[in-house]
Design an enzyme around this catalytic site. Structure first.
Site, PDB file in Angstrom:
ATOM      1  N   HIS A  55      34.627  38.654  42.107  1.00 22.43           N
ATOM      2  CA  HIS A  55      35.332  38.275  43.330  1.00 22.43           C
ATOM      3  C   HIS A  55      35.274  39.439  44.312  1.00 22.43           C
ATOM      4  CE1 HIS A  55      38.484  40.340  41.055  1.00 22.43           C
ATOM      5  NE2 HIS A  55      39.305  40.323  42.091  1.00 22.43           N
ATOM      6  N   HIS A  57      37.535  41.368  45.989  1.00 25.25           N
ATOM      7  CA  HIS A  57      38.512  42.446  46.174  1.00 25.25           C
ATOM      8  C   HIS A  57      37.841  43.808  46.041  1.00 25.25           C
ATOM      9  CE1 HIS A  57      42.424  39.940  45.432  1.00 25.25           C
ATOM     10  NE2 HIS A  57      41.964  39.834  46.662  1.00 25.25           N
ATOM     11  N   ASP A  59      38.511  46.619  44.816  1.00 24.48           N
ATOM     12  CA  ASP A  59      38.497  47.375  43.567  1.00 24.48           C
ATOM     13  C   ASP A  59      37.580  46.769  42.510  1.00 24.48           C
ATOM     14  OD1 ASP A  59      40.366  45.233  43.393  1.00 24.48           O
ATOM     15  OD2 ASP A  59      41.435  46.205  41.759  1.00 24.48           O
ATOM     16  N   HIS A  60      36.794  45.772  42.915  1.00 19.73           N
ATOM     17  CA  HIS A  60      35.765  45.211  42.041  1.00 19.73           C
ATOM     18  C   HIS A  60      34.360  45.342  42.637  1.00 19.73           C
ATOM     19  CE1 HIS A  60      38.510  43.309  39.061  1.00 19.73           C
ATOM     20  NE2 HIS A  60      39.347  43.494  40.069  1.00 19.73           N
ATOM     21  N   HIS A 113      43.651  33.617  41.677  1.00 23.89           N
ATOM     22  CA  HIS A 113      43.869  34.977  42.192  1.00 23.89           C
ATOM     23  C   HIS A 113      43.258  35.084  43.584  1.00 23.89           C
ATOM     24  CE1 HIS A 113      44.280  39.328  42.059  1.00 23.89           C
ATOM     25  NE2 HIS A 113      42.979  39.477  42.254  1.00 23.89           N
ATOM     26  N   ASP A 132      40.156  39.114  37.210  1.00 24.09           N
ATOM     27  CA  ASP A 132      41.577  38.946  37.513  1.00 24.09           C
ATOM     28  C   ASP A 132      42.021  37.485  37.435  1.00 24.09           C
ATOM     29  OD1 ASP A 132      41.288  41.621  37.942  1.00 24.09           O
ATOM     30  OD2 ASP A 132      41.786  41.584  40.058  1.00 24.09           O
ATOM     31  N   HIS A 170      41.595  44.773  34.217  1.00 23.65           N
ATOM     32  CA  HIS A 170      42.583  45.842  34.400  1.00 23.65           C
ATOM     33  C   HIS A 170      43.300  46.159  33.092  1.00 23.65           C
ATOM     34  CE1 HIS A 170      42.633  46.026  38.866  1.00 23.65           C
ATOM     35  NE2 HIS A 170      42.302  44.744  38.781  1.00 23.65           N
TER      36      HIS A 170
END
Length: 254
Positions: A55, A57, A59-60, A113, A132, A170
């Site tokens: 996805h 975001h 932080d990915h 998410h 996530d 995570h």
């Protein structure tokens, strides 16, 4: 030949996953941070060929451009999320499959998410990369989707073979456990898992990945149908979706 899976901690609490075959060709699932991934590749002498993105975001995906050999990488992500992802070499959707390191990869839409979040399942190696969506003892916060969407997404994954390894994004397991015991206090398997998590983290170990069987036995978001959980949260006669909806709201406020 079986593939090798390596879990790589990134940023504060993210995980990336490297998969490699016996000749050192590697694929990466999500790219939170380039440095630890590049270091692992160098230490093992692997050559990164492909990156799978779950996805959009930051932080990915933030580490993608810093990866060794970036210009020659094949980048695969969701067609529905392509407008928010780095430029893709290949876009995929629910029900698609492709070959990676000699094995089939199946694509699931697991929106909730985010809208357009996907998961990757490798049946032969019994690996499931969920980022996530389904997480260890939890599920992702609903930034874009609805509880009903997330319930549907998790229900797709819940019927996969129980020995499947769930590789989520995570190290949230200890925090998720603190919530889980409040809504499923009579669950002996959960109590044992909490003890195991405490011991693992005290030694600096990872709680991810975990088997789907363990998630089915202990993760309240896969157990919204359970009568004991429904009674504990005050919805003894509710639908499974309504129970899930309340669980997610309770976790958000926890």
């Amino acid at each position: 030949m079986p593939l090798t899976l390596v879990t790589i901690p990134c940023l504060d609490d993210n995980y990336a996953f490297l998969i490699a075959n016996d000749v050192g060709e590697a694929a990466l699932v999500d790219a939170p941070e380039a440095a630890p991934i590049n270091a692992e590749l160098a230490a093992r002498g692997w050559t990164l060929k492909t990156v799978l993105l779950t996805h959009h975001h930051w932080d990915h995906v933030e580490g993608l451009d810093g990866l060794t050999g970036r210009d020659s990488l094949t980048v695969i992500g969701a067609k529905a999320d392509a407008h928010r992802l780095p430029l893709l070499t290949q876009d995929v959707s629910e029900g698609d499959s492709f070959t990676l390191l000699g094995e089939e990869v199946r694509v699931f839409d697991v929106s909730g998410h985010t809208l357009g979040h996907i998961a990757f399942h490798m049946p032969a190696s019994e690996l499931l990369f969920t980022a996530d969506s389904l997480m260890a003892l939890g599920c992702g916060r609903l930034f874009e989707g609805t509880p009903a969407q997330m319930h549907t997404s998790l229900s797709k994954l819940a019927v996969l073979p129980p020995e499947t390894l769930v590789c989520s994004g995570h190290e949230y397991t200890a925090a998720n456990a603190r919530f889980a015991v409040t809504v499923d206090p009579q669950n002996a398997a959960l109590a044992q898992r909490v003890a195991d998590i405490t011991e693992t983290r005290a030694k600096g170990g990872f709680t991810v990945p975990a088997t789907l069987a363990l998630e089915l036995a202990t993760n309240p978001f896969l157990r919204a149908h359970d009568p004991n959980i429904k009674a504990t949260i005050g919805l003894p006669d509710s639908s499974d979706v309504d129970s899930f909806t309340k669980l997610r709201a309770m976790k958000d406020a926890f």
